[in-house]
Design a protein around this motif. Structure first.
Motif, PDB file in Angstrom:
ATOM      1  N   LEU A  76      19.645  13.938  27.414  1.00 49.91           N
ATOM      2  CA  LEU A  76      18.225  13.602  27.518  1.00 49.91           C
ATOM      3  C   LEU A  76      18.130  12.133  27.919  1.00 49.91           C
ATOM      4  O   LEU A  76      18.315  11.234  27.110  1.00 49.91           O
ATOM      5  CB  LEU A  76      17.515  13.836  26.183  1.00 49.91           C
ATOM      6  CG  LEU A  76      16.009  13.571  26.172  1.00 49.91           C
ATOM      7  CD1 LEU A  76      15.296  14.486  27.173  1.00 49.91           C
ATOM      8  CD2 LEU A  76      15.446  13.782  24.776  1.00 49.91           C
ATOM      9  N   GLN A  78      16.693   8.723  28.523  1.00 51.51           N
ATOM     10  CA  GLN A  78      15.547   8.014  27.952  1.00 51.51           C
ATOM     11  C   GLN A  78      15.546   6.531  28.301  1.00 51.51           C
ATOM     12  O   GLN A  78      14.668   5.802  27.855  1.00 51.51           O
ATOM     13  CB  GLN A  78      15.550   8.162  26.425  1.00 51.51           C
ATOM     14  CG  GLN A  78      15.531   9.604  25.943  1.00 51.51           C
ATOM     15  CD  GLN A  78      15.551   9.719  24.435  1.00 51.51           C
ATOM     16  OE1 GLN A  78      14.692   9.166  23.737  1.00 51.51           O
ATOM     17  NE2 GLN A  78      16.542  10.423  23.902  1.00 51.51           N
ATOM     18  N   ALA A  83      12.001   5.310  29.866  1.00 49.45           N
ATOM     19  CA  ALA A  83      11.473   4.834  28.591  1.00 49.45           C
ATOM     20  C   ALA A  83       9.973   4.572  28.670  1.00 49.45           C
ATOM     21  O   ALA A  83       9.321   4.345  27.641  1.00 49.45           O
ATOM     22  CB  ALA A  83      12.204   3.554  28.165  1.00 49.45           C
ATOM     23  N   ARG A  86       7.942   9.941  31.423  1.00 47.01           N
ATOM     24  CA  ARG A  86       8.910  11.028  31.336  1.00 47.01           C
ATOM     25  C   ARG A  86       9.267  11.611  32.707  1.00 47.01           C
ATOM     26  O   ARG A  86      10.311  12.233  32.862  1.00 47.01           O
ATOM     27  CB  ARG A  86       8.369  12.146  30.430  1.00 47.01           C
ATOM     28  CG  ARG A  86       8.064  11.700  29.014  1.00 47.01           C
ATOM     29  CD  ARG A  86       8.138  12.840  28.015  1.00 47.01           C
ATOM     30  NE  ARG A  86       7.310  13.978  28.299  1.00 47.01           N
ATOM     31  CZ  ARG A  86       6.065  14.166  27.822  1.00 47.01           C
ATOM     32  NH1 ARG A  86       5.505  13.235  27.054  1.00 47.01           N
ATOM     33  NH2 ARG A  86       5.389  15.263  28.094  1.00 47.01           N
ATOM     34  N   GLU A 129      10.122  20.860  30.775  1.00 46.12           N
ATOM     35  CA  GLU A 129       9.863  20.523  29.376  1.00 46.12           C
ATOM     36  C   GLU A 129      10.225  21.684  28.457  1.00 46.12           C
ATOM     37  O   GLU A 129      10.740  21.471  27.353  1.00 46.12           O
ATOM     38  CB  GLU A 129       8.400  20.123  29.199  1.00 46.12           C
ATOM     39  CG  GLU A 129       8.065  18.778  29.821  1.00 46.12           C
ATOM     40  CD  GLU A 129       6.658  18.326  29.500  1.00 46.12           C
ATOM     41  OE1 GLU A 129       5.858  19.168  29.031  1.00 46.12           O
ATOM     42  OE2 GLU A 129       6.359  17.137  29.716  1.00 46.12           O
ATOM     43  N   GLU A 139      14.669  15.921  19.128  1.00 44.57           N
ATOM     44  CA  GLU A 139      14.893  14.692  19.904  1.00 44.57           C
ATOM     45  C   GLU A 139      13.926  14.616  21.076  1.00 44.57           C
ATOM     46  O   GLU A 139      13.350  13.561  21.363  1.00 44.57           O
ATOM     47  CB  GLU A 139      16.329  14.644  20.411  1.00 44.57           C
ATOM     48  CG  GLU A 139      16.668  13.366  21.179  1.00 44.57           C
ATOM     49  CD  GLU A 139      18.071  13.374  21.757  1.00 44.57           C
ATOM     50  OE1 GLU A 139      18.466  12.343  22.330  1.00 44.57           O
ATOM     51  OE2 GLU A 139      18.762  14.413  21.655  1.00 44.57           O
ATOM     52  N   PHE A 140      13.730  15.742  21.768  1.00 45.56           N
ATOM     53  CA  PHE A 140      12.799  15.757  22.895  1.00 45.56           C
ATOM     54  C   PHE A 140      11.360  15.617  22.409  1.00 45.56           C
ATOM     55  O   PHE A 140      10.549  14.931  23.035  1.00 45.56           O
ATOM     56  CB  PHE A 140      12.952  17.047  23.698  1.00 45.56           C
ATOM     57  CG  PHE A 140      12.033  17.115  24.879  1.00 45.56           C
ATOM     58  CD1 PHE A 140      12.203  16.275  25.966  1.00 45.56           C
ATOM     59  CD2 PHE A 140      10.969  18.010  24.904  1.00 45.56           C
ATOM     60  CE1 PHE A 140      11.341  16.326  27.059  1.00 45.56           C
ATOM     61  CE2 PHE A 140      10.105  18.067  25.985  1.00 45.56           C
ATOM     62  CZ  PHE A 140      10.294  17.225  27.061  1.00 45.56           C
ATOM     63  N   GLU A 142      10.315  13.974  19.837  1.00 47.06           N
ATOM     64  CA  GLU A 142      10.122  12.565  19.503  1.00 47.06           C
ATOM     65  C   GLU A 142       9.973  11.736  20.768  1.00 47.06           C
ATOM     66  O   GLU A 142       9.154  10.813  20.834  1.00 47.06           O
ATOM     67  CB  GLU A 142      11.306  12.067  18.663  1.00 47.06           C
ATOM     68  CG  GLU A 142      11.318  10.565  18.398  1.00 47.06           C
ATOM     69  CD  GLU A 142      10.091  10.082  17.642  1.00 47.06           C
ATOM     70  OE1 GLU A 142       9.797   8.872  17.730  1.00 47.06           O
ATOM     71  OE2 GLU A 142       9.419  10.905  16.975  1.00 47.06           O
ATOM     72  N   TYR A 143      10.755  12.058  21.779  1.00 46.21           N
ATOM     73  CA  TYR A 143      10.644  11.368  23.068  1.00 46.21           C
ATOM     74  C   TYR A 143       9.257  11.575  23.664  1.00 46.21           C
ATOM     75  O   TYR A 143       8.634  10.632  24.175  1.00 46.21           O
ATOM     76  CB  TYR A 143      11.728  11.901  24.002  1.00 46.21           C
ATOM     77  CG  TYR A 143      11.680  11.371  25.417  1.00 46.21           C
ATOM     78  CD1 TYR A 143      11.699   9.997  25.675  1.00 46.21           C
ATOM     79  CD2 TYR A 143      11.626  12.242  26.501  1.00 46.21           C
ATOM     80  CE1 TYR A 143      11.661   9.520  26.980  1.00 46.21           C
ATOM     81  CE2 TYR A 143      11.595  11.778  27.803  1.00 46.21           C
ATOM     82  CZ  TYR A 143      11.603  10.411  28.034  1.00 46.21           C
ATOM     83  OH  TYR A 143      11.567   9.936  29.322  1.00 46.21           O
ATOM     84  N   CYS A 144       8.747  12.804  23.592  1.00 44.68           N
ATOM     85  CA  CYS A 144       7.405  13.090  24.101  1.00 44.68           C
ATOM     86  C   CYS A 144       6.338  12.327  23.320  1.00 44.68           C
ATOM     87  O   CYS A 144       5.316  11.927  23.893  1.00 44.68           O
ATOM     88  CB  CYS A 144       7.121  14.592  24.028  1.00 44.68           C
ATOM     89  SG  CYS A 144       8.094  15.593  25.157  1.00 44.68           S
ATOM     90  N   ARG A 146       6.657   9.381  22.064  1.00 41.81           N
ATOM     91  CA  ARG A 146       6.708   7.966  22.427  1.00 41.81           C
ATOM     92  C   ARG A 146       6.285   7.697  23.872  1.00 41.81           C
ATOM     93  O   ARG A 146       5.721   6.648  24.165  1.00 41.81           O
ATOM     94  CB  ARG A 146       8.135   7.420  22.253  1.00 41.81           C
ATOM     95  CG  ARG A 146       8.691   7.453  20.850  1.00 41.81           C
ATOM     96  CD  ARG A 146       9.952   6.577  20.754  1.00 41.81           C
ATOM     97  NE  ARG A 146      10.781   6.667  21.932  1.00 41.81           N
ATOM     98  CZ  ARG A 146      11.790   7.521  22.078  1.00 41.81           C
ATOM     99  NH1 ARG A 146      12.067   8.385  21.116  1.00 41.81           N
ATOM    100  NH2 ARG A 146      12.517   7.526  23.183  1.00 41.81           N
ATOM    101  N   VAL A 147       6.584   8.628  24.764  1.00 43.53           N
ATOM    102  CA  VAL A 147       6.463   8.357  26.201  1.00 43.53           C
ATOM    103  C   VAL A 147       5.525   9.368  26.859  1.00 43.53           C
ATOM    104  O   VAL A 147       5.624  10.574  26.619  1.00 43.53           O
ATOM    105  CB  VAL A 147       7.860   8.421  26.869  1.00 43.53           C
ATOM    106  CG1 VAL A 147       7.754   8.112  28.359  1.00 43.53           C
ATOM    107  CG2 VAL A 147       8.821   7.447  26.187  1.00 43.53           C
TER     108      VAL A 147
END
Length: 243
Positions: A76, A78, A83, A86, A129, A139-140, A142-144, A146-147
């Motif tokens: 993934l 990032q 960052a 996406r 996605e 993990e993904f 959480e990434y979504c 944030r970003v």
């Protein structure tokens, strides 16, 4: 439904997308009264898209094209521009398509091509996605959180750019072919508009400039291709992600 469509479009995009590129040169109603204004605006928009792609690839590269023409990722990604957005490569792609369409001054492309590409990229992103969420789970998610999906988050962008080394060799290797295609397409569309306006003459400064631009673009493409084939632009180990 959207995920299935996204997987279908992703798999067949190399056949589907060129069918809509033809609209750039099928002249019907004009997008703007003055093709020169359309050309200036279009080239600036497309160049912005190429800049987005260039910065993204230069800072945090990914293998392109998925696996078996389907969304795929080993990791993934990032870092770098990922960052802050996406899907920066898709943002760049769409900006290039939009800019090329404006430069062609084609209302047909604006009315048919642009809505299609909005729909296509929306579906492809949904499919990617879905794949990434299934593979990376929390993990993904959480990434979504944030970003943003498309709209770039500008906070901290300066620090990201300053804190990473830019890889020009990697950029040239990855981008020389796609950049060549859209730049030549813009030149061809503008030259066509000059011809249709009855202003195509050997003595025209604009025509001369465009011919020189085509020549320089072709030269740059050949140099980049030779350097790549010779191994002088050999890349370091790559991360893999969908794009």
């Amino acid at each position: 439904m959207k995920v299935r469509l996204g997987n279908f479009i992703y798999h067949h995009r190399n056949v589907m997308f060129p069918m809509f590129y033809v609209l750039l040169f099928l002249k019907g109603p004009l997008l703007m009264p003055d093709f020169r204004i359309a050309a200036i605006i279009g080239v600036l928009v497309a160049a912005t898209g190429q800049l987005i792609r260039g910065v993204t690839v230069g800072l945090d590269y990914i293998k392109r094209g998925g696996l078996n023409r389907m969304p795929y990722a080993d990791d993934l990604v990032q870092g770098g521009i990922f960052a802050h957005c996406r899907n920066p490569l898709y943002v760049g792609n769409f900006s290039i398509l939009l800019g090329t369409g404006i430069a062609s001054n084609s209302l047909l492309f604006a009315a048919i091509g642009i809505p299609f590409f909005i729909f296509a990229y929306t579906c492809i992103i949904a499919a990617e996605e879905n794949y990434l969420r299934g593979k990376f789970g929390a993990e993904f998610n959480e990434y979504c959180r944030r970003v943003n999906r498309v709209l770039p988050r500008l906070a901290g962008l300066g620090g990201t750019l300053a804190g990473m080394r830019f890889n020009w060799r990697r950029l040239i290797t990855a981008e020389y072919n796609s950049a060549f295609i859209w730049i030549i397409a813009c030149h061809a569309a503008i030259l066509q508009n000059i011809w249709l306006a009855g202003e195509y003459t050997k003595d025209s400064p604009l025509v001369r400039a465009l011919h020189i631009g085509v020549g320089l673009t072709l030269l740059a493409y050949l140099v980049a291709r030779i350097l790549k084939k010779s191994g002088r632009l050999q890349q370091p180990a790559l991360q893999t992600a969908t794009y």
